[in-house]
Design a protein around this motif. Structure first.
Motif: not given
Length: 497
Positions: A408-432
Motif C-alpha cells: 500500500q505504501k509502494t502504490m501510494r508513493d507511485m501515485a506521487k511520481r511522474q507517470r512512466q507509460f503513455t500507453w499499455l497493451i494487454s492482449n489475452i490472445g485468441v479465445l476458442a
C-alpha cells in the motif's frame, strides 16, 4: 497444507497472497483500480433460444457455472486480513450463487448492444461490497432477450482473484460445461437450489510463480531499478516518461470505448503482420506510437514509453497431479508480468516529420514512408517481446516486486511520481469459441475485454481479444480525471482507422 484457526471454528487458511495478488489488492484498496471484465457473446442451441425455455436456460447456466467453479479453486476462496501486509486466501464452506449469477432480461424493444456496453461501463467502476471472508470477488451477469439466439455473459472480477488469461480459461471451460450439461444431467453434489456446498477437503490452489521458480536478478538490472526508485525527480532527465499526463487519483471514473474488427479484415491484418515479421500486439504498439506522435507535440512528449502485459504461464512447471485444472496453461490464477518499450526522440521526431508531410492524406491513409516506419517499429516491438520470452524469469518485474514489504505504501508513493507509460497493451490472445455452425451446439462468437482505469499506470490502455474464426474486439480505457476526453477519443479513432 491448510492451517485451521481456532479449533476449526474459522475457515482454513490456504496460503498467503502471491506477489501479483498483493500488488493488485493494494491498488484496489487505495481505489487506484476497480474491476475487470471479460464479456462473451454465446450462441444458444436452438431448443434453448425460445421464450418458454427461460427456466431451463437458467438451470443449464447455473449447473455449468457450478462445474466450472469445481474445476478452478480460485473461484471458491475468500480472503482474510486484506488490509494487512500478509493477506491470505481462505477455504469457504459454501457459495451463495445468487451473489455470483445475475440475470438481466430485456424486452424486445430494448437495444441489446447498447445495454451490453452500458452494463460493462457501469460494472468496470463498481466496487465489490466488501473484501469478504464469505464470498469470492467475482460474478457473472447474463443479458438475454427472451427468444433470442444469443446471450451476453459478463464475467466481472476483482483482479487479485485471477488475471485476464484466467478469465479466458473460465469462459472456454464454461462453454465446455454448457455443451455437456444435457449429457450429464442437472444434479450436482452439494448444489441445493442456489447454495453450493464446497468439499470439506481444502482445494489445491495454483501456486504463485515466485514459489514455483527462481526469479534471478542481475546486479546491473537491480541497480538500475533501485536508482529509478530512489532518484530525486530533479535528477530525472528521461524525456520518454509521460510527464504530459500527471497522475491524478480522483474523482475515479473510467472512460471506456471499444471497436470491432470482422474476421475477414482480421485475417488480412494478420497476413500483413506475418509478412512484416510482427504480431497484432506489435502492430498495435506501432499504431499507438503514430497516433500519440500525431496528437501530442514535441514540447509535451519528445519521446515515449509503453508497456506490454505478458502471460507467465509458459514459464510454469507442469500442474500438480491433483490439480483439477490439469495443465499449467489452464490455471485460473495471477501470472502476468510486463515488458517495457522505449521510443527515443530521434524515432519520434522522424515520425512527426513524416506525419507533417502526410497531413494532406488524413490520419487513415499513411504514406509509404510512414508505413515503412510503422512496420519497422512493429517488428522491433515483436523482437523485444521475443527477447523477454527467451529470458524467461530473469530480470523480471515480479522478481523485483518480491522485495516490496509494504504494497500500500509502494502504490501510494507511485501515485506521487511522474507517470512512466503513455500507453499499455494487454492482449489475452485468441479465445476458442467453437466454430461449428450446428444450430444445436453452444458457441462463442464475440469477446470483449475491459479494464477499469489503472490510476498510476499508463495514461491510456488497449485491451484486444479475438475469438477463433470470429474477429477481434479492441477495448480502450483511460482515467477521466487525468486524460482529456477529446484526446482519448481521437487516439481511439486513430487506432481504429
Amino acid at each position: 497444507m491448510a492451517k485451521v484457526l481456532n479449533n476449526g471454528t474459522e475457515p482454513a487458511v490456504l496460503r498467503k497472497l502471491g506477489i501479483n495478488e498483493k500488488y493488485q489488492l493494494a491498488m484496489y484498496l487505495l481505489d487506484q483500480y476497480r474491476g475487470t471484465i471479460l464479456s462473451c457473446r454465446y450462441t444458444l442451441p436452438q431448443h434453448l433460444a425460445l421464450a418458454e425455455s427461460q427456466t431451463r436456460l437458467e438451470e443449464v447456466v447455473k449447473v455449468a457455472v457450478v462445474d466450472t467453479i469445481m474445476r478452478h479453486p480460485m473461484l471458491q476462496v475468500g480472503m482474510i486480513d486484506a488490509t494487512s501486509k500478509t493477506p491470505s486466501w481462505i477455504q469457504l464452506k459454501s457459495l451463495d450463487l445468487k451473489h455470483h449469477i445475475q440475470w438481466l432480461y430485456l424486452g424486445k424493444d430494448i437495444d441489446f448492444e447498447h445495454t451490453v456496453q452500458e452494463t460493462i461501463r457501469v460494472q468496470l467502476d463498481e466496487r465489490f461490497p466488501e473484501l469478504s471472508t464469505k464470498q469470492p470477488d467475482w460474478k457473472i451477469t447474463v443479458i438475454w432477450q427472451a427468444g433470442a439466439a444469443v446471450m451476453e455473459v459478463l464475467l466481472t472480477w476483482n483482479h487479485p482473484q485471477f488475471d485476464g488469461v484466467g478469465a479466458k480459461v473460465f469462459h472456454e471451460d464454461l462453454l465446455e460445461m454448457l455443451t455437456s450439461v444435457d449429457d450429464r444431467g442437472y444434479e450436482r453434489p452439494g448444489l441445493n437450489e442456489d447454495i453450493l456446498t464446497l468439499p470439506e477437503a481444502p482445494p489445491c490452489l495454483p501456486t504463485p510463480i515466485e514459489s514455483l521458480k527462481s526469479l534471478p536478478l542481475d546486479l546491473k538490472y537491480l541497480a538500475r531499478v533501485y536508482w529509478d526508485e530512489i532518484r530525486p525527480q530533479f535528477l530525472n532527465r528521461d524525456v520518454s516518461q509521460a510527464t504530459w499526463c500527471p497522475i491524478r487519483s480522483s474523482p475515479y471514473k473510467t472512460q471506456f470505448r471499444a471497436f470491432l474488427i470482422d474476421n475477414a479484415s482480421l485475417l488480412a491484418i494478420l497476413a500483413l503482420c506475418r509478412q512484416n515479421k510482427t504480431t497484432i500486439t506489435g502492430l498495435l504498439n506501432a499504431l499507438a506510437l503514430i497516433a500519440f506522435s500525431s496528437r501530442l507535440d514535441s514540447a509535451a512528449a519528445p519521446a515515449f514509453q509503453c508497456s506490454t502485459v505478458m502471460d507467465h504461464r509458459r514459464n510454469l512447471p507442469p500442474a500438480p497431479p491433483d490439480a483439477p485444472w490439469d495443465r499449467s496453461d489452464r490455471a485460473v490464477s495471477n501470472y502476468v508480468t510486463q515488458v517495457p518499450h522505449r521510443f527515443d526522440t530521434g524515432l519520434v521526431g522522424r515520425i512527426r516529420s513524416k506525419l507533417l508531410a502526410n497531413s494532406s492524406e488524413g490520419c487513415d491513409l499513411l504514406s509509404t514512408d510512414l508505413q515503412r516506419e510503422l512496420w519497422t517499429v512493429a517488428a522491433q516491438n515483436r523482437r523485444e517481446i521475443l527477447q523477454k520470452l527467451d529470458d524467461g524469469l530473469r530480470n523480471d518485474l515480479v522478481g523485483v516486486f518480491r522485495h516490496v514489504t509494504d504494497w500500500q505504501k509502494t502504490m501510494r508513493d507511485m501515485a506521487k511520481r511522474q507517470r512512466q507509460f503513455t500507453w499499455l497493451i494487454s492482449n489475452i490472445g485468441v479465445l476458442a469459441g467453437n466454430t461449428s455452425e450446428n444450430a444445436q451446439e453452444w458457441s462463442i462468437n464475440r469477446a470483449q475485454f475491459g479494464l477499469s482505469a489503472e490510476i498510476p499506470a499508463a495514461a491510456i490502455e488497449f485491451a484486444p481479444i479475438s475469438v477463433a474464426g470470429r474477429g477481434m474486439c479492441v477495448s480502450v480505457n483511460w482515467p477521466d480525471c487525468a486524460v482529456d476526453l477529446m484526446l482519448g477519443e481521437r487516439i481511439m479513432a486513430d487506432l481504429k482507422s
